[in-house]
Motif scaffolding. Structure first.
Motif, short mmCIF file in Angstrom:
data_model
loop_
_atom_site.label_atom_id
_atom_site.label_comp_id
_atom_site.label_asym_id
_atom_site.label_seq_id
_atom_site.Cartn_x
_atom_site.Cartn_y
_atom_site.Cartn_z
N LYS A 98 0.81 -1.22 0.00
CA LYS A 98 0.00 0.00 0.00
C LYS A 98 0.85 1.27 0.00
CE LYS A 98 -3.78 -2.26 -0.27
NZ LYS A 98 -4.48 -2.33 -1.58
N TYR A 99 2.18 1.12 0.14
CA TYR A 99 3.04 2.29 -0.05
C TYR A 99 3.33 2.52 -1.53
CZ TYR A 99 3.58 1.77 4.96
OH TYR A 99 3.33 1.65 6.30
N SER A 100 2.80 1.64 -2.38
CA SER A 100 2.87 1.81 -3.83
C SER A 100 1.47 1.64 -4.41
CB SER A 100 3.84 0.78 -4.45
OG SER A 100 5.13 0.90 -3.89
N PRO A 101 0.54 2.52 -4.08
CA PRO A 101 -0.86 2.37 -4.52
C PRO A 101 -0.98 2.47 -6.03
CG PRO A 101 -0.51 4.52 -3.54
CD PRO A 101 0.75 3.75 -3.30
N ILE A 102 -2.09 1.95 -6.55
CA ILE A 102 -2.30 1.90 -8.00
C ILE A 102 -2.95 3.16 -8.54
CG2 ILE A 102 -2.42 -0.63 -8.00
CD1 ILE A 102 -5.47 -0.39 -8.17
N GLU A 116 11.40 10.19 5.87
CA GLU A 116 12.67 9.74 5.31
C GLU A 116 12.53 8.42 4.56
OE1 GLU A 116 15.33 9.62 8.59
OE2 GLU A 116 15.41 11.80 8.81
N TRP A 117 11.89 7.41 5.20
CA TRP A 117 11.84 6.11 4.51
C TRP A 117 10.84 6.10 3.36
CZ3 TRP A 117 7.15 3.85 4.62
CH2 TRP A 117 6.34 3.95 5.75
N ARG A 121 12.75 4.57 0.31
CA ARG A 121 12.33 3.24 -0.12
C ARG A 121 11.31 3.26 -1.25
NH1 ARG A 121 11.74 -0.68 5.20
NH2 ARG A 121 13.37 0.26 6.49
N PHE A 122 10.47 4.30 -1.26
CA PHE A 122 9.35 4.29 -2.20
C PHE A 122 9.33 5.49 -3.15
CE2 PHE A 122 8.13 1.82 1.53
CZ PHE A 122 7.70 0.64 0.96
N GLY A 123 10.24 6.43 -2.94
CA GLY A 123 10.34 7.57 -3.85
C GLY A 123 9.24 8.60 -3.70
N HIS A 124 8.58 8.67 -2.53
CA HIS A 124 7.49 9.61 -2.33
C HIS A 124 7.97 10.89 -1.65
CE1 HIS A 124 4.71 6.59 -3.61
NE2 HIS A 124 4.90 5.81 -2.56
N GLU A 125 7.73 12.02 -2.27
CA GLU A 125 7.93 13.31 -1.60
C GLU A 125 6.76 13.48 -0.64
OE1 GLU A 125 10.43 15.33 -1.71
OE2 GLU A 125 11.56 14.34 -3.32
#
Length: 317
Positions: A98-102, A116-117, A121-125
């Motif tokens: 869910k940290y990479s939702p569609i 920070e993570w 880890r997921f590239g989210h600003e």
């Protein structure tokens, strides 16, 4: 409670706020003198547009992904929920996904560690606003250390990352003639080998400050927290905290300034820290003053503008 606090801050600013619950047991939520309508999340029973929807834990992200008529989607991240589950548990994989939702989602958080993570880890600003405390519900008073010292342990011993067993390995080694141990847990019952003088079960949140006020020292040994409230709440009441540092409390805890920290697993150092607070009056004075200053800086009234900015600034990419 943090999500509800954000809701009432928005409501006070004139925003129409509704809660989308995972069940249909309640039609209204009353919190801090506010009343917010509650709807179930079943998309087959909802019709209409939401300008903004905020997911507040990984299972709620599915609503963002499946309900089509939403203007802006947000995920309020308050912890690395993947680590709520031990290796081999399928929920660990689902939480992480869910940290990479569609669908496009704006990530917001109350923890610099989470910020920070989410980036690394997921590239989210990720947008950030600090957690706060309502100081009016946590009045402070100085503790009297002339008699028996009361230690408070807080946390669900059934949750491995709360690490409550370590707290009791520490307090079991203390002299029962000099130290009394209170254990506060909402869900779990104390284990048979815990030495507990008083067990406080499912204490309503509005009564928690009264528990803190009756104790001298909070012992908090969790090793996973996004933002750890109990040390801050104990400080607000004028009490003392002996704590294992983790990513969720380093944001505001300062060793020998507003608390005493000890390394995870080094129980003898925790015992020494407890004794040091009991005998060192100058240390107590410093920690008392530092704790009150920390709590004052986190008062919700001082940071509510930052909360509003998370949700109300328009056309932010």
């Amino acid at each position: 409670m943090v999500a509800l606090r954000h809701g009432i801050i928005l409501q006070d600013a004139g925003v129409d706020v509704v809660l989308l619950n995972v069940d249909y047991k309640s039609e209204w939520c009353e919190y801090e003198g506010h009343k917010i309508p509650v709807l179930g999340q079943n998309g087959k029973m909802l019709e209409g547009r939401f300008d903004k929807v905020v997911a507040t834990m990984w299972p709620t992200v599915s609503f963002l992904e499946n309900y089509p008529n939403i203007g802006q989607r947000y995920y309020l991240v308050q912890n690395f929920e993947t680590d709520f589950y031990e290796p081999g548990d399928i929920l660990k994989i689902r939480a992480n996904s869910k940290y990479s939702p569609i669908v496009p989602v704006k990530f917001i958080t109350i923890s610099k560690w989470c910020q920070e993570w989410l980036q690394e880890r997921f590239g989210h600003e990720t947008l950030y606003a600090p957690n706060g405390i309502d100081q009016s519900t946590f009045p402070h008073l100085k503790r009297d250390f002339s008699g028996k010292i009361r230690i408070l342990i807080e946390g669900d011993c059934g949750v491995y990352y709360k690490n409550v067993d370590e707290s009791f390995r520490i307090t079991n080694a203390l002299n029962p003639e000099k130290f009394e141990v209170w254990y506060m847990s909402y869900s779990a019952e104390p284990k048979s080998w815990y030495r507990v003088d008083k067990f406080l079960h499912q204490v309503p949140y509005e009564k928690v400050s009264e528990v803190y006020a009756q104790c001298h020292i909070l012992l908090k040994t969790s090793f996973l927290e996004s933002f750890s409230y109990p040390p801050l709440e104990m400080m607000a009441t004028g009490g003392y905290a002996v704590v294992v540092p983790n990513d969720g409390n380093r944001e505001y805890l300062r060793d020998n300034e507003n608390c005493l920290l000890y390394p995870l697993g080094e129980t003898q150092k925790a015992i020494e820290a407890i004794h040091k607070i009991c005998v060192d009056e100058s240390l107590r004075k410093r920690l008392y003053e530092g704790g009150l200053q920390t709590a004052k800086a986190r008062d919700w009234e001082k940071i509510q503008g930052e909360i509003l900015e998370l949700y109300l600034e328009e056309n932010r990419d």
